[in-house]
Design a protein around this motif. Sequence first.
Motif, PDB file in Angstrom:
ATOM      1  N   PRO A 131       0.841  -1.205   0.000  1.00  0.00           N
ATOM      2  CA  PRO A 131       0.000   0.000   0.000  1.00  0.00           C
ATOM      3  C   PRO A 131       0.876   1.255   0.000  1.00  0.00           C
ATOM      4  CG  PRO A 131      -0.691  -1.545   1.709  1.00  0.00           C
ATOM      5  CD  PRO A 131       0.616  -2.023   1.177  1.00  0.00           C
ATOM      6  N   MET A 132       0.538   2.191  -0.899  1.00  0.00           N
ATOM      7  CA  MET A 132       1.296   3.435  -0.995  1.00  0.00           C
ATOM      8  C   MET A 132       0.467   4.644  -0.554  1.00  0.00           C
ATOM      9  SD  MET A 132       4.155   2.323  -1.926  1.00  0.00           S
ATOM     10  CE  MET A 132       5.171   3.637  -2.518  1.00  0.00           C
ATOM     11  N   ALA A 133      -0.828   4.523  -0.618  1.00  0.00           N
ATOM     12  CA  ALA A 133      -1.762   5.572  -0.222  1.00  0.00           C
ATOM     13  C   ALA A 133      -3.074   4.863   0.100  1.00  0.00           C
ATOM     14  CB  ALA A 133      -1.941   6.579  -1.367  1.00  0.00           C
ATOM     15  N   PRO A 134      -4.059   5.584   0.636  1.00  0.00           N
ATOM     16  CA  PRO A 134      -5.318   4.908   0.993  1.00  0.00           C
ATOM     17  C   PRO A 134      -5.954   4.119  -0.158  1.00  0.00           C
ATOM     18  CG  PRO A 134      -5.282   7.110   1.912  1.00  0.00           C
ATOM     19  CD  PRO A 134      -4.059   6.985   1.054  1.00  0.00           C
ATOM     20  N   GLU A 135      -5.827   4.568  -1.390  1.00  0.00           N
ATOM     21  CA  GLU A 135      -6.460   3.873  -2.506  1.00  0.00           C
ATOM     22  C   GLU A 135      -5.470   3.443  -3.584  1.00  0.00           C
ATOM     23  OE1 GLU A 135      -9.931   5.819  -4.046  1.00  0.00           O
ATOM     24  OE2 GLU A 135     -10.498   6.560  -2.071  1.00  0.00           O
ATOM     25  N   VAL A 136      -4.198   3.308  -3.228  1.00  0.00           N
ATOM     26  CA  VAL A 136      -3.167   2.937  -4.204  1.00  0.00           C
ATOM     27  C   VAL A 136      -2.278   1.834  -3.620  1.00  0.00           C
ATOM     28  CG1 VAL A 136      -1.189   3.736  -5.551  1.00  0.00           C
ATOM     29  CG2 VAL A 136      -3.132   5.254  -5.194  1.00  0.00           C
ATOM     30  N   THR A 137      -2.094   0.770  -4.402  1.00  0.00           N
ATOM     31  CA  THR A 137      -1.203  -0.331  -4.019  1.00  0.00           C
ATOM     32  C   THR A 137      -0.259  -0.608  -5.185  1.00  0.00           C
ATOM     33  OG1 THR A 137      -2.963  -1.278  -2.652  1.00  0.00           O
ATOM     34  CG2 THR A 137      -1.128  -2.732  -3.225  1.00  0.00           C
ATOM     35  N   VAL A 138       0.992  -0.892  -4.864  1.00  0.00           N
ATOM     36  CA  VAL A 138       1.999  -1.193  -5.882  1.00  0.00           C
ATOM     37  C   VAL A 138       2.333  -2.682  -5.795  1.00  0.00           C
ATOM     38  CG1 VAL A 138       4.346  -0.724  -6.687  1.00  0.00           C
ATOM     39  CG2 VAL A 138       2.931   1.142  -5.818  1.00  0.00           C
ATOM     40  N   TYR A 139       2.299  -3.343  -6.966  1.00  0.00           N
ATOM     41  CA  TYR A 139       2.542  -4.784  -7.062  1.00  0.00           C
ATOM     42  C   TYR A 139       3.733  -5.063  -7.972  1.00  0.00           C
ATOM     43  CZ  TYR A 139      -2.311  -5.232  -5.473  1.00  0.00           C
ATOM     44  OH  TYR A 139      -3.473  -5.149  -4.764  1.00  0.00           O
ATOM     45  N   PRO A 140       4.592  -6.002  -7.588  1.00  0.00           N
ATOM     46  CA  PRO A 140       5.553  -6.499  -8.589  1.00  0.00           C
ATOM     47  C   PRO A 140       4.742  -7.100  -9.738  1.00  0.00           C
ATOM     48  CG  PRO A 140       6.158  -7.238  -6.386  1.00  0.00           C
ATOM     49  CD  PRO A 140       4.783  -6.639  -6.288  1.00  0.00           C
ATOM     50  N   ALA A 141       5.172  -6.829 -10.977  1.00  0.00           N
ATOM     51  CA  ALA A 141       4.357  -7.231 -12.130  1.00  0.00           C
ATOM     52  C   ALA A 141       5.230  -7.644 -13.305  1.00  0.00           C
ATOM     53  CB  ALA A 141       3.450  -6.078 -12.548  1.00  0.00           C
ATOM     54  N   GLN A 142       4.586  -8.309 -14.255  1.00  0.00           N
ATOM     55  CA  GLN A 142       5.229  -8.727 -15.503  1.00  0.00           C
ATOM     56  C   GLN A 142       4.293  -8.337 -16.647  1.00  0.00           C
ATOM     57  OE1 GLN A 142       8.188 -10.479 -15.762  1.00  0.00           O
ATOM     58  NE2 GLN A 142       8.119 -10.806 -17.967  1.00  0.00           N
ATOM     59  N   LEU A 143       4.810  -7.584 -17.621  1.00  0.00           N
ATOM     60  CA  LEU A 143       4.044  -7.219 -18.808  1.00  0.00           C
ATOM     61  C   LEU A 143       4.582  -8.015 -19.981  1.00  0.00           C
ATOM     62  CD1 LEU A 143       1.943  -5.382 -20.252  1.00  0.00           C
ATOM     63  CD2 LEU A 143       3.830  -3.794 -20.684  1.00  0.00           C
ATOM     64  N   THR A 144       3.691  -8.738 -20.662  1.00  0.00           N
ATOM     65  CA  THR A 144       4.051  -9.493 -21.853  1.00  0.00           C
ATOM     66  C   THR A 144       3.126  -9.075 -22.982  1.00  0.00           C
ATOM     67  OG1 THR A 144       4.721 -11.376 -20.497  1.00  0.00           O
ATOM     68  CG2 THR A 144       4.374 -11.796 -22.849  1.00  0.00           C
ATOM     69  N   ILE A 145       3.703  -8.622 -24.094  1.00  0.00           N
ATOM     70  CA  ILE A 145       2.925  -8.227 -25.267  1.00  0.00           C
ATOM     71  C   ILE A 145       3.238  -9.214 -26.379  1.00  0.00           C
ATOM     72  CG2 ILE A 145       2.459  -6.418 -26.958  1.00  0.00           C
ATOM     73  CD1 ILE A 145       3.269  -4.371 -24.840  1.00  0.00           C
ATOM     74  N   ARG A 146       2.185  -9.729 -27.006  1.00  0.00           N
ATOM     75  CA  ARG A 146       2.334 -10.691 -28.103  1.00  0.00           C
ATOM     76  C   ARG A 146       1.811 -10.086 -29.397  1.00  0.00           C
ATOM     77  NH1 ARG A 146       3.749 -15.600 -26.210  1.00  0.00           N
ATOM     78  NH2 ARG A 146       3.503 -15.925 -23.983  1.00  0.00           N
ATOM     79  N   ASP A 147       2.447 -10.473 -30.514  1.00  0.00           N
ATOM     80  CA  ASP A 147       1.985 -10.005 -31.812  1.00  0.00           C
ATOM     81  C   ASP A 147       0.825 -10.870 -32.298  1.00  0.00           C
ATOM     82  OD1 ASP A 147       3.057 -12.373 -32.841  1.00  0.00           O
ATOM     83  OD2 ASP A 147       4.743 -11.397 -33.829  1.00  0.00           O
ATOM     84  N   PHE A 148       0.345 -10.604 -33.518  1.00  0.00           N
ATOM     85  CA  PHE A 148      -0.826 -11.310 -34.051  1.00  0.00           C
ATOM     86  C   PHE A 148      -0.589 -12.801 -34.227  1.00  0.00           C
ATOM     87  CE2 PHE A 148       1.612  -9.734 -37.586  1.00  0.00           C
ATOM     88  CZ  PHE A 148       1.641 -10.800 -38.480  1.00  0.00           C
ATOM     89  N   ASN A 149       0.692 -13.241 -34.270  1.00  0.00           N
ATOM     90  CA  ASN A 149       1.012 -14.663 -34.363  1.00  0.00           C
ATOM     91  C   ASN A 149       1.086 -15.334 -32.991  1.00  0.00           C
ATOM     92  OD1 ASN A 149       1.282 -14.995 -37.169  1.00  0.00           O
ATOM     93  ND2 ASN A 149       3.331 -14.114 -37.115  1.00  0.00           N
ATOM     94  N   GLY A 150       1.010 -14.519 -31.933  1.00  0.00           N
ATOM     95  CA  GLY A 150       1.144 -15.058 -30.589  1.00  0.00           C
ATOM     96  C   GLY A 150       2.580 -15.093 -30.094  1.00  0.00           C
ATOM     97  N   ASP A 151       3.505 -14.514 -30.871  1.00  0.00           N
ATOM     98  CA  ASP A 151       4.911 -14.472 -30.468  1.00  0.00           C
ATOM     99  C   ASP A 151       5.154 -13.280 -29.547  1.00  0.00           C
ATOM    100  OD1 ASP A 151       5.581 -16.697 -32.054  1.00  0.00           O
ATOM    101  OD2 ASP A 151       5.839 -15.420 -33.818  1.00  0.00           O
ATOM    102  N   VAL A 152       6.072 -13.435 -28.602  1.00  0.00           N
ATOM    103  CA  VAL A 152       6.388 -12.355 -27.665  1.00  0.00           C
ATOM    104  C   VAL A 152       7.121 -11.240 -28.411  1.00  0.00           C
ATOM    105  CG1 VAL A 152       7.683 -11.729 -25.593  1.00  0.00           C
ATOM    106  CG2 VAL A 152       6.448 -13.905 -25.682  1.00  0.00           C
TER     107      VAL A 152
END
Length: 164
Positions: A131-152
């Motif tokens: 928790p960083m503020a009353p309505e804000v929480t920070v999470y470790p995260a992973q962003l993965t974007i794939r193209d139209f073929n499903g490749d990273v």
Amino acid sequence: MRRGTIVVGLALVLAACGDGSDAEGMSDAEALEAVEASQKVPAQELVLDPIGFGDIELAGALGFSCTFAARQKPDVVLALASREMGLVKTGGEMVRLAPDPGSGETVAGSWRNYDGQAISFTLALEEEGQPMAPEVTVYPAQLTIRDFNGDVAYESAGMAECGV
């Protein structure tokens, strides 16, 4: 005589058919797979642009969301995930993606997957956030974007700031 011609002809037809292998010993299925693999366009690395507050405002994405920043640049928002949409910016253009409710919710309440015409992304949050503020929480995260073929096309670990 006619019977001998038919037998020889049938033998030639069967020999031409072979056992489903080509000259290199590959089965038809293996040969087809090799051809399809050679025709597949390799994924091009996607370069993300920073998303500013003005971009978020123009996209109508104010309100509850999770914004993702890569570890290398923790103050630069590269993706936004809300209940209504996902956003990334590339080539100076905002790309709006539709939420995939079937992918399930993250611990913060946004969706896990978002789909667009040319790309899709997954924002995976760890279970425990800070928790960083009353309505804000920070999470470790992973962003993965794939193209139209499903490749990273893009993948990065970072932090997702979720809240209002």
